[in-house]
Design an enzyme around this catalytic site. Structure first.
Site, PDB file in Angstrom:
ATOM      1  N   ARG A 137       0.819  -1.218   0.000  1.00  0.00           N
ATOM      2  CA  ARG A 137       0.000   0.000   0.000  1.00  0.00           C
ATOM      3  C   ARG A 137       0.859   1.277   0.000  1.00  0.00           C
ATOM      4  O   ARG A 137       0.536   2.268   0.646  1.00  0.00           O
ATOM      5  CB  ARG A 137      -0.969  -0.008   1.202  1.00  0.00           C
ATOM      6  CG  ARG A 137      -2.117  -0.976   1.009  1.00  0.00           C
ATOM      7  CD  ARG A 137      -3.112  -0.864   2.141  1.00  0.00           C
ATOM      8  NE  ARG A 137      -2.525  -1.252   3.411  1.00  0.00           N
ATOM      9  CZ  ARG A 137      -2.973  -0.901   4.605  1.00  0.00           C
ATOM     10  NH1 ARG A 137      -4.047  -0.149   4.696  1.00  0.00           N
ATOM     11  NH2 ARG A 137      -2.379  -1.307   5.700  1.00  0.00           N
ATOM     12  N   HIS A 163     -22.193  11.754   8.390  1.00  0.00           N
ATOM     13  CA  HIS A 163     -20.890  11.835   7.717  1.00  0.00           C
ATOM     14  C   HIS A 163     -20.146  13.113   8.050  1.00  0.00           C
ATOM     15  O   HIS A 163     -19.000  13.282   7.678  1.00  0.00           O
ATOM     16  CB  HIS A 163     -21.071  11.745   6.198  1.00  0.00           C
ATOM     17  CG  HIS A 163     -21.709  10.457   5.783  1.00  0.00           C
ATOM     18  ND1 HIS A 163     -23.059  10.333   5.599  1.00  0.00           N
ATOM     19  CD2 HIS A 163     -21.183   9.233   5.566  1.00  0.00           C
ATOM     20  CE1 HIS A 163     -23.335   9.092   5.271  1.00  0.00           C
ATOM     21  NE2 HIS A 163     -22.228   8.402   5.237  1.00  0.00           N
TER      22      HIS A 163
END
Ligand code: GLN
Ligand code: ZN
Length: 785
Positions: free
Chosen positions: A15, A711
């Site tokens: 990653r 959110h």
């Protein structure tokens, strides 16, 4: 036989790209440093593919964020709000790129990001191209050229990959009225042609144009767009070899359009749709042509070893009809959807050798493609027989392994009765019973399950996992967190409480870790969007629940309060959808196995005194097949799996479900068929618009449309939520209306959560007063049914 690859994972096997881009966004590394990491990943990827023996290696499959966004920049399709960032200097390209991906908010500039949506039926998300009526296209980003040259410098003549022009348009959205994006093709093609000519002049012999829309339901106009586009491209580029890539579904009726296109090679996904091979081989005009056929035989979307014996039969069929020279071999689709490298899974305690031996990640899949090509060549077959034998052994051992096959589980699924899919009484009767026994107030308030996951809680779990703290100590600390949260919820005045999910890292992983038939990887990361990666757990065998998974926490929470605590479970379809799933039985069978495990948990919760149980299914819509014709069959078994998990309880027990990120219009009947007593959904961001489907359909059961967006840290006011609730009351009978946030609160902080929930409770109380009832719903007769 030529081997090729459609695309390789870009995040780096460790990653690296995730880390570098996040550092760049945080301002801790420079543009040049980010560019360096990207170049290292590309170089490494090309070398891996070269070492594996792949002949046609892709370029431009790398992306800093998303390949559809790359395409928009390549074509100068930059929405106007970002134009302030363009100043003709090419070094600005990256700023525009990330502004479109993530928005910008600095130095007086405040521009929102472009919309993001799912890439077909994968868990990858792309940035949606935005088009206006007089959309202009022009060459802007030279990325495709630069990366082709970069590989050339390394001595690799790559096959550049571009999103094809028709799919590119179809992936986008009209941002104003009065035109159809497909009509932009005429403006778009010259830019494509210009870029392709440039690539050809630099030595490219093959290019890959991805047109996954060729497997979707198409209108006549869209089909014609393909014809026009490829004729024009062909005319301008008579010699460049074009590989047209389709994937994820059957070409179906589009196969005739596809084979008639003037391209040199057609790639078919034979994993998702094996029958396409005989379809295309039965088309005389294709067989009589000189076109190549690329067989997508190695699954690019799952982690299982290829079955060589089976694949060799496909290859033989193709070769018999077309001859060896016209057949290419490849993975079924881009390996973007596979984890990078199985060799990195070194911890046998996590992934046993026996199970690992059944798997292949991106790097291993490329070797499979190469070995298959060697095995299908008369002169190279002998040299590779060992690999064939090894493969056959692995495939055979999977067929019979006692790790996978648990007769008792199969037996149980086989003996499921029709009655197991239904609650004893109808919803109306259950509601009457539950109104009396639960005795909840009108407009009951609740939350969706998780509470803020503080650094402390995360650390606690991590330390427990590493064995740094004892089981007793861990349980004690989680219980403390639960007890505190119960007290806190009582203070806030919520009606139906939750335990908070502090013991869960992730709503699927938590259950996967406790179910048999599941295994986890250490490095099996797959890109979800931008720098965000997921590590899906792997269902390798029959799924069973050895012991209760959540009962301990829920009953502890319930013991701390007189109010009801909701049991909290993840539903069978969401567990299925967010995992790598075994490919040796239909998904439906696996879903039913999971459903039975969840059913056992539901029944145990009830037995231990839990009266309300929520089974989350946020992923039910994601599983929808790409073609409308297949939707019904999927929805039927998906709904059945949910019902199977939920129907083992008495009428008194109230079953909730929760869904977010869902459009409900086209599946509302099936949502109703879940027959959950209560459904909570995400609606606040759309100002209750998402409720319309429920209203129109006259959704009969109780419903909690989210009244605030979880959110963002913003605290909505009482009035705001009241307005939303009143809006909801226009379409939902009062007795059916619940009050709750859009989704779980695990990404929020306690401070804002407390304020928001207090306001939410106040909004519900105000509404009760307006309705003249602060009593329980059972005593309230003001509602109209
Ligand atoms: N119960 C889960 C939570 O609150 C639901 C999450 C989801 O729907 N994505 O976190
Ligand atoms: Zn949710």
């Amino acid at each position: 036989m030529i081997t090729h690859n459609l695309g390789y994972p870009r995040i780096g096997s460790k990653r690296e790209l995730k880390r570098a881009s996040e550092q760049y966004w945080a301002g801790t590394i420079t543009k040049e440093e980010l560019a360096l990491v990207s170049r290292q990943i590309r170089t490494q990827n090309w070398k891996i593919q070269q070492n594996a023996g792949i002949e046609l290696i892709p370029s431009n499959d790398f992306s800093l964020y998303d390949h559809v966004l790359d395409t928009s920049l390549m074509l100068g399709a930059i929405p106007e709000r970002y134009h302030v960032l363009i100043d003709g200097i090419s070094s600005k390209e990256l700023d525009i790129y990330f502004a479109m991906a993530r928005g910008v908010q600095k130095e007086g500039v405040d521009i929102v990001a472009s919309e993001m949506t799912k890439w077909f039926d994968t868990n990858y998300h792309y940035i949606v191209p935005e088009f206006v009526k007089n959309q202009k296209f022009y060459r802007y980003s030279e990325k495709a050229i630069i990366e082709f040259e970069e590989a050339k410098q390394l001595g690799i003549l790559t096959k550049p990959v571009l999103v094809g022009p028709v799919s590119y348009l179809l992936l986008g959205k009209e941002k104003e009225e009065g035109f159809s994006r497909i009509d932009l093709l005429d403006q778009l093609l010259p830019v494509y042609i210009d870029i392709l000519q440039d690539l050809e002049s630099r030595g490219a012999t093959w290019v890959q144009l991805d047109e996954p829309f060729l497997v979707m339901d198409l209108t006549q106009k869209e089909r014609e767009a393909f014809e026009v586009a490829y004729q024009k491209i062909r005319k301008a580029l008579p010699h460049l070899k074009i590989l047209l890539a389709t994937y994820f579904e059957c070409s179906g009726e589009n196969i005739h359009t596809t084979v008639a296109l003037p391209v040199d090679c057609i790639h078919l996904d034979l994993v998702r749709c094996p029958s396409q091979l005989s379809d295309i081989l039965a088309i005389d005009s294709f067989v009589a042509s000189e076109k190549f056929l690329s067989l997508g035989l190695v699954d690019g979307r799952n982690i299982w070893k290829n079955d060589f014996t089976k694949s060799l039969r496909f290859i033989e069929n193709a070769v018999t009809v077309l001859g060896e020279n016209r057949v290419l071999l490849a993975p079924s689709c881009s390996l973007l959807h596979s984890p990078c490298d199985l060799d990195l899974e070194k911890n046998e305690a996590v992934l046993s050798l026996e199970i690992k031996n059944w798997m292949a990640f991106a790097k291993q899949k490329l070797s499979e493609v190469v070995v298959l090509s060697k095995l299908s060549g008369a002169s190279t077959f002998a040299e590779y027989t060992n690999q064939l034998l090894e493969n056959q052994q692995a495939v055979e051992s999977r067929k019979v392994s006692a790790l996978i096959h648990r007769p008792a589980v199969k037996q149980r699924v086989a003996s499921v009765q029709k009655a197991d899919f239904s609650r004893e009484k109808s919803f109306a009767e259950r509601q009457a019973i539950q109104l009396k026994t639960l005795n909840l107030p009108l407009f009951p308030t609740t939350t969706i399950g998780s509470f803020p996951q503080t650094a402390d809680v995360r650390q606690l779990r991590a330390r427990y996992k590493k064995g740094e703290i004892s089981h007793e100590n861990y349980v004690k600390q989680i219980e403390d967190a639960i007890a505190l949260s119960i007290e806190w919820q009582e203070e806030i005045g919520l009606d139906v409480l939750v335990h908070g999910e502090f013991e869960r890292n992730d709503m699927v992983e938590y259950f996967g870790e406790q179910l048999s038939g599941y295994v986890f990887t250490q490095n099996g990361w797959v890109q979800s969007y931008g720098s965000r990666c997921v590590k899906p757990p792997v269902i390798y065998g029959d799924v069973e629940r050895p012991v209760p998974m959540t009962v301990q926490w829920s009953t502890f929470a319930q013991s701390k309060t007189q109010k009801y605590v909701k049991g909290m479970l993840t539903g069978p379809i969401t567990i299925l959808q967010w995992s790598f799933v075994r490919d040796d039985q239909p998904r439906k069978d696996t879903a039913y196995q999971i459903a039975l495990a969840i059913r056992d948990e539901v029944v145990d919760l009830e037995k231990e005194g839990i009266k309300i149980i929520q089974i989350d299914e946020p992923a039910i819509r994601e599983g929808l097949p790409l073609r409308k014709a297949n939707a019904e069959a999927y929805l039927n078994w998906a709904v059945n799996a949910f019902r199977l998990s939920a129907s083992g309880v008495r009428n008194e027990t109230q079953i909730h479900t929760h869904m977010c990120y869902s459009e409900f219009n086209d599946i509302i009947e099936h949502i109703a068929a879940l027959d959950a007593d209560v459904i909570t959904i995400e609606t606040s961001r759309s100002q209750m618009e998402l409720l319309d489907a429920f209203a129109e359909f006259k959704y009969p059961n109780e419903i909690g449309p989210g009244v605030y967006d979880i959110h963002s840290p913003r605290v909505p006011s009482v009035t705001e939520m009241e307005i939303l609730l009143k809006k909801a009351l226009e379409v939902i009978p009062a007795r059916n209306l619940w009050v709750n946030p859009d989704c779980g609160l695990k990404t929020r902080h306690w401070e804002e959560t407390e304020k928001a929930l207090k306001n939410m409770v106040a909004a519900s109380e105000n509404l009760r007063e307006l309705h003249g009832s602060t009593q329980s719903v059972a005593d309230y007769d003001g509602f109209s049914l």
